[in-house]
Design a protein around this motif. Structure first.
Motif, short mmCIF file in Angstrom:
data_model
loop_
_atom_site.label_atom_id
_atom_site.label_comp_id
_atom_site.label_asym_id
_atom_site.label_seq_id
_atom_site.Cartn_x
_atom_site.Cartn_y
_atom_site.Cartn_z
N SER A 62 1.00 -1.69 -0.28
CA SER A 62 0.57 -0.09 0.10
C SER A 62 1.37 1.06 0.10
CB SER A 62 -1.23 0.25 1.01
OG SER A 62 -1.52 0.93 1.34
N PRO A 68 -7.87 4.40 -0.03
CA PRO A 68 -8.60 3.34 -1.16
C PRO A 68 -7.92 4.06 -2.62
CG PRO A 68 -10.12 2.82 -0.45
CD PRO A 68 -9.03 3.97 0.17
N ASP A 71 -4.18 5.19 -3.01
CA ASP A 71 -3.02 4.19 -2.76
C ASP A 71 -3.61 3.41 -4.71
OD1 ASP A 71 -2.14 1.98 -2.52
OD2 ASP A 71 -3.00 1.37 -1.10
N LEU A 72 -4.45 3.62 -5.19
CA LEU A 72 -4.60 3.02 -5.98
C LEU A 72 -4.51 4.11 -7.61
CD1 LEU A 72 -5.77 1.06 -8.59
CD2 LEU A 72 -7.85 2.74 -8.90
N HIS A 75 -0.63 4.04 -7.38
CA HIS A 75 0.65 2.45 -7.82
C HIS A 75 0.32 2.47 -9.69
CE1 HIS A 75 1.35 0.17 -5.01
NE2 HIS A 75 -0.34 -0.04 -4.60
N ASP A 147 2.85 -9.46 -2.39
CA ASP A 147 1.60 -8.39 -2.16
C ASP A 147 1.04 -8.45 -0.69
OD1 ASP A 147 -0.85 -7.41 -2.23
OD2 ASP A 147 -1.60 -9.48 -2.45
N LEU A 149 -1.25 -5.64 -0.30
CA LEU A 149 -2.14 -4.66 -0.48
C LEU A 149 -3.41 -4.70 0.16
CD1 LEU A 149 -1.88 -4.53 -4.87
CD2 LEU A 149 -0.80 -2.87 -3.25
N ASP A 151 -7.26 -5.33 0.76
CA ASP A 151 -8.31 -5.80 0.36
C ASP A 151 -9.81 -5.71 -0.68
OD1 ASP A 151 -9.46 -8.63 -1.50
OD2 ASP A 151 -10.01 -9.44 0.96
N TRP A 154 -10.28 -3.02 -6.81
CA TRP A 154 -8.58 -3.22 -7.43
C TRP A 154 -7.70 -3.78 -6.93
CZ3 TRP A 154 -4.79 -1.31 -4.34
CH2 TRP A 154 -4.73 -0.38 -3.85
N ARG A 155 -7.39 -4.51 -6.10
CA ARG A 155 -6.44 -5.28 -6.07
C ARG A 155 -5.40 -6.28 -6.73
NH1 ARG A 155 -6.03 -10.17 -3.42
NH2 ARG A 155 -4.13 -10.78 -2.81
N LEU A 159 -2.15 -5.49 -9.13
CA LEU A 159 -1.53 -6.33 -9.04
C LEU A 159 -0.66 -6.93 -10.50
CD1 LEU A 159 -2.44 -9.11 -5.76
CD2 LEU A 159 -0.79 -8.03 -6.37
#
Length: 261
Positions: A62, A68, A71-72, A75, A147, A149, A151, A154-155, A159
């Motif tokens: 994360s 979230p 975070d997304l 990434h 991993d 991340l 749950d 988009w996890r 990945l």
């Protein structure tokens, strides 16, 4: 490089003398910089109070815990930034009158590339897992956590995207582009292969000595296959599959099997 190739290359603005600085520039903004940071991280791990086996190397974690959407976004932005040097390599190939097709990063042979990639992923992935477990239990490696991340929906897509990023970035630059340019520079195939393999191992030093040695071995195999096939696409497919299985499989198996750290 023969005289005809040298003349053709020079006409497109690329001479053997310029190849070295070009390679340095490409890797200074990509995996060469990662190798330097990885070495510093290994030194930090070796000088920490804990043993290597008691420390963790998180591959995909994360970036904004508890947030979230941020975070997304981080990434996705990170993936775009990390894969950007592939565009630089494509541009430089075009400048010298070549293209990504020159190093086999295309879809001319989808069936053969996919079959080769799947077989290679099965062989290298299985062998790599056994070597990692040996290195970790021998105290030469950190505990690699593929991993961590949260749950969210988009996890899994993240990945898979991270795995694809690794496959494209590493195989285009370290296998295709580097070996191609070193060959144009006049390096022998084995000398170029050694440099490519050591570079691949160096940016995995943050995992410990097992990650370094294991990735050198992978680099020798992948690099030699590129030299034989002249194509990076099977290597991209294999690398992506290996990482997808590692990233997603870790979440599935974590806490359910005794042999996984």
């Amino acid at each position: 490089m023969d005289d005809a190739t040298a003349d053709a290359t020079a006409l497109r603005g690329l001479t053997p003398r310029l190849i070295g600085p070009e390679i340095i520039a490409v890797f200074a903004v990509s995996l060469g910089a990662s190798a330097l940071l990885s070495l510093i991280r290994l030194i930090g791990a070796l000088t920490a109070p804990k043993d290597l086996g008691d420390q963790h190397a998180v591959l995909v974690g994360s970036l904004a815990p508890g947030r979230p959407w941020l975070d997304l976004s981080l990434h996705l932005a990170g993936i775009a930034v990390n894969v950007a040097p592939v565009g630089l390599a494509a541009y430089l190939l075009a400048r010298s009158g070549e293209s990504m097709r020159t190093i086999g990063a295309d879809w001319r042979e989808p069936g053969r590339d996919t079959l080769r990639g799947a077989v290679l992923a099965a062989v290298i992935g299985g062998t790599g897992l056994l070597f990692y477990l040996f290195a970790f239990r021998s105290g030469f490696n950190l505990n690699v956590v593929p991993d961590s991340l949260p749950d969210f929906w988009w996890r899994i897509p993240v990945l898979v995207a991270e795995a694809a990023q690794n496959g494209v970035l590493e195989e285009v630059l370290v296998a295709g582009y580097l070996l191609h340019r070193l060959g144009q520079r006049g390096w022998s195939p084995w000398r170029a292969l050694g440099a490519s393999a050591v570079l691949r191992g160096s940016y995995h030093l943050y995992q410990g000595f097992g990650g370094f040695v294991g990735n050198i071995a992978m680099g020798v195999v992948f690099g030699r296959l590129y030299q034989r096939w002249g194509r990076t696409m099977p290597l991209i497919i294999a690398h992506t599959l290996i990482d997808v299985v590692a990233f997603v499989g870790y979440g599935v198996l974590r806490g359910r099997v005794s042999w996984l750290p």
